[in-house]
Design a protein around this motif. Sequence first.
Motif: not given
Length: 119
Positions: A11-22, A24-26, A31-43
Amino acid sequence: MIRPRSRYRRAFTLVELLVVITIIGTLMSLLMPAVQSAREAARRNTCLNNQKQLATAMLNFEAHRHCFPGYVNPLQMVNSVAGSTITIPVAWVVPLLPYLEHRDMYDQLVNAGASGDTL
């Protein structure tokens, strides 16, 4: 016979799970600004295409009638019930409808007076 305990757990430890979540969040925050700029270009492309279609329709209207549509234009409809011609003021976009590939909407407006309907 008793087996010796393994040094590694499955099993994963709590610390390993928190590192993976961090991580993924990073990655998502990067990635979000790239998605937003693609949407703006489409508009932006959609808006430019609509402006091009309106300009082309106005030029085709001018080539056919030798004038541009005014702010308010007369639309003549023949009323078959009363046998008279009705002239109503319409916005500048109504005469452009046939040039914007909306001939059916234009015909509905013209035929509304022919059947005696009100707009």
